[in-house]
Design a protein around this motif. Structure first.
Motif, PDB file in Angstrom:
ATOM      1  N   TRP A 106       0.747  -1.361  -0.001  1.00 40.62           N
ATOM      2  CA  TRP A 106       0.273  -0.057  -0.042  1.00 40.62           C
ATOM      3  C   TRP A 106       1.123   1.006  -0.198  1.00 40.62           C
ATOM      4  O   TRP A 106       1.966   1.251   0.886  1.00 40.62           O
ATOM      5  N   HIS A 107       0.609   1.881  -0.905  1.00 41.20           N
ATOM      6  CA  HIS A 107       1.045   3.563  -1.069  1.00 41.20           C
ATOM      7  C   HIS A 107       0.786   4.631  -1.720  1.00 41.20           C
ATOM      8  O   HIS A 107      -0.943   4.286  -2.630  1.00 41.20           O
ATOM      9  N   THR A 108       1.360   5.616  -1.833  1.00 43.66           N
ATOM     10  CA  THR A 108       0.774   6.927  -2.392  1.00 43.66           C
ATOM     11  C   THR A 108       1.989   7.366  -3.059  1.00 43.66           C
ATOM     12  O   THR A 108       3.107   7.191  -2.213  1.00 43.66           O
ATOM     13  N   ASP A 133      -5.027  -7.519 -10.785  1.00 40.35           N
ATOM     14  CA  ASP A 133      -6.168  -5.961 -10.316  1.00 40.35           C
ATOM     15  C   ASP A 133      -5.226  -5.327  -9.026  1.00 40.35           C
ATOM     16  O   ASP A 133      -4.647  -5.390  -8.442  1.00 40.35           O
ATOM     17  N   THR A 134      -5.635  -3.957  -8.806  1.00 43.75           N
ATOM     18  CA  THR A 134      -5.920  -2.721  -8.446  1.00 43.75           C
ATOM     19  C   THR A 134      -6.732  -2.590  -7.542  1.00 43.75           C
ATOM     20  O   THR A 134      -7.375  -1.989  -7.601  1.00 43.75           O
ATOM     21  N   MET A 135      -6.023  -2.304  -6.172  1.00 42.40           N
ATOM     22  CA  MET A 135      -7.099  -1.161  -5.020  1.00 42.40           C
ATOM     23  C   MET A 135      -6.703  -0.232  -4.758  1.00 42.40           C
ATOM     24  O   MET A 135      -5.122   0.289  -4.349  1.00 42.40           O
ATOM     25  N   PRO A 268       1.843 -11.649 -19.096  1.00 43.49           N
ATOM     26  CA  PRO A 268       2.024  -9.963 -19.602  1.00 43.49           C
ATOM     27  C   PRO A 268       1.173  -9.381 -18.867  1.00 43.49           C
ATOM     28  O   PRO A 268      -0.132  -9.311 -18.434  1.00 43.49           O
ATOM     29  N   ARG A 269       1.386  -8.145 -17.673  1.00 43.40           N
ATOM     30  CA  ARG A 269       0.808  -7.478 -17.367  1.00 43.40           C
ATOM     31  C   ARG A 269       1.633  -5.690 -17.661  1.00 43.40           C
ATOM     32  O   ARG A 269       2.309  -5.819 -17.201  1.00 43.40           O
ATOM     33  N   VAL A 270       0.912  -5.580 -18.228  1.00 44.61           N
ATOM     34  CA  VAL A 270       1.817  -4.168 -18.626  1.00 44.61           C
ATOM     35  C   VAL A 270       0.476  -3.163 -18.983  1.00 44.61           C
ATOM     36  O   VAL A 270      -0.403  -2.397 -19.278  1.00 44.61           O
ATOM     37  N   MET A 271       0.879  -1.620 -17.983  1.00 45.59           N
ATOM     38  CA  MET A 271       0.193  -0.630 -17.908  1.00 45.59           C
ATOM     39  C   MET A 271       1.350   0.665 -18.385  1.00 45.59           C
ATOM     40  O   MET A 271       2.192   1.106 -17.915  1.00 45.59           O
ATOM     41  N   PHE A 272       0.468   1.496 -18.854  1.00 43.61           N
ATOM     42  CA  PHE A 272       1.656   2.728 -18.823  1.00 43.61           C
ATOM     43  C   PHE A 272       1.089   3.562 -17.918  1.00 43.61           C
ATOM     44  O   PHE A 272      -0.445   3.609 -18.025  1.00 43.61           O
TER      45      PHE A 272
HETATM   46  C1  SIN Z   1       1.331   1.604  -9.021  1.00 42.25           C
HETATM   47  O1  SIN Z   1       1.016   2.719  -9.702  1.00 42.25           O
HETATM   48  O2  SIN Z   1       2.000   2.220  -8.187  1.00 42.25           O
HETATM   49  C2  SIN Z   1       0.779   0.832  -9.903  1.00 42.25           C
HETATM   50  C3  SIN Z   1      -0.531   0.036 -10.286  1.00 42.25           C
HETATM   51  C4  SIN Z   1      -0.933  -1.301 -11.364  1.00 42.25           C
HETATM   52  O3  SIN Z   1       0.500  -1.295 -11.770  1.00 42.25           O
HETATM   53  O4  SIN Z   1      -2.312  -1.583 -12.098  1.00 42.25           O
END
Ligand code: SIN
Length: 305
Positions: A106-108, A133-135, A268-272
């Motif tokens: 958990w981070h900001t 997933d992301t929370m 793969p999991r890729v996010m920009f």
């Molecule tokens: C992040 O920005 O901390 C990662 C978010 C993600 O990959 O879902």
């Protein structure tokens, strides 16, 4: 022009926004509508968007100044657009990406710098069949639901945020880690912060805090564990299950988040990700990351009694 529709996805945070194509420049009205929804719901989900990196950058830039990712290792950035941090678990030329396990506690964003990010915009480019997933947790609610006694204790309290507490950092390439440490020495932030647009107070706690200023390590760890458990309790959380093309935009000034490692890591999991620079310098650098331990305090008491 179609009308924007905002549909809440969760009680604490999260709303889906439809009726808008983010590849096109926003009108002033659309910018205002999205900003209003963002302030209200903290996390906005725009499903099914097709965006080039330049279009993602343009959309993000409608809400502030783009962060140039000065705290990140250059190898983790998009080769042509340094405004885009590539969150990828892919192995390239036999090497794991420098972000392959990013965001696992958990981070900001950038709370380990003096100027935490204002917000961020992520575009889902590739995803595993299940999981990943992301929370997000609503830190206004986290503060507002604490007892008046604890709130009094937190008023004026400061915490040391430390990049070395990024979970799994020791598993990343040594040069990436060395770069992060060099760029981001520990910083101190107030535990209660005020949102510059809504004026509402929230709790700035997360798992990248080493200790509270003026407390022993034992006191810090007990208080931190209580606050982190409270802040991330299910009542305050929105959990997003990604679909390809989702764009998610979050307000980092009143939330924390975690990217779950609950997926087959061979997929793969890729996010920009584009980030917005924080509006205010709310932290200060510190050299003092060690707290006083119980033994030292006992000795101090013994010496004067
Ligand atoms: C992040 O920005 O901390 C990662 C978010 C993600 O990959 O879902």
């Amino acid at each position: 022009m179609s009308t924007i529709t905002v549909t809440p996805l969760g009680f604490a945070a999260g709303a889906q926004v439809t009726g808008i194509d983010l590849s096109k420049p926003l009108s002033e009205l659309q910018q205002r509508q999205i900003n209003k929804a963002w302030l209200e719901h903290i996390v906005l989900v725009f499903p099914g968007q097709e965006l080039t990196p330049a279009q993602q950058i343009a959309f993000t830039g409608s809400f502030g100044t783009l962060d140039q990712h000065g705290s990140q290792a250059p190898t983790t950035l998009h080769p042509e657009h340094r405004e885009i941090l590539v969150l990828s678990n892919k192995v390239v030329n036999g090497k794991k990406s420098g972000t392959y396990n990013s965001g696992r506690n958990w981070h900001t964003d950038l709370s380990y710098t003096t100027r935490p990010a204002k917000g961020a915009v992520i575009h889902c480019k590739e995803k595993p069949p299940v999981g990943g997933d992301t929370m997000w947790a609503n830190l206004y609610l986290a503060l507002e639901t604490l007892s008046p006694t604890i709130r009094k204790l937190l008023d004026g309290l400061e915490a040391v945020h430390d990049v070395t507490l990024v979970q799994g950092i020791e598993l990343r390439a040594p040069e990436v880690v060395a770069e992060m440490k060099k760029r981001t020495p520990p910083v101190v932030h107030p535990v209660v912060r005020t949102h510059p647009e809504t004026g509402r107070k929230s709790l700035l706690v997360n798992q990248r805090i080493r200790r509270f200023v003026g407390m022993s390590d034992e006191e810090s760890q007990s208080l931190l564990a209580m606050l982190n458990t409270h802040a991330t309790s299910p009542e305050f959380v929105y959990r997003h299950r990604w679909s390809l093309g989702d764009v998610v935009m979050w307000d980092n000034r009143c939330s924390c988040h975690v990217a779950l490692g609950d997926f087959d890591q061979t997929k793969p999991r890729v996010m920009f990700r584009c980030s917005l620079e924080g509006e205010v310098e709310s932290g200060r650098l510190t050299n003092d990351i060690g707290g006083t331990d119980r033994q030292t305090m006992l000795q101090a008491v013994a010496a004067v009694s």
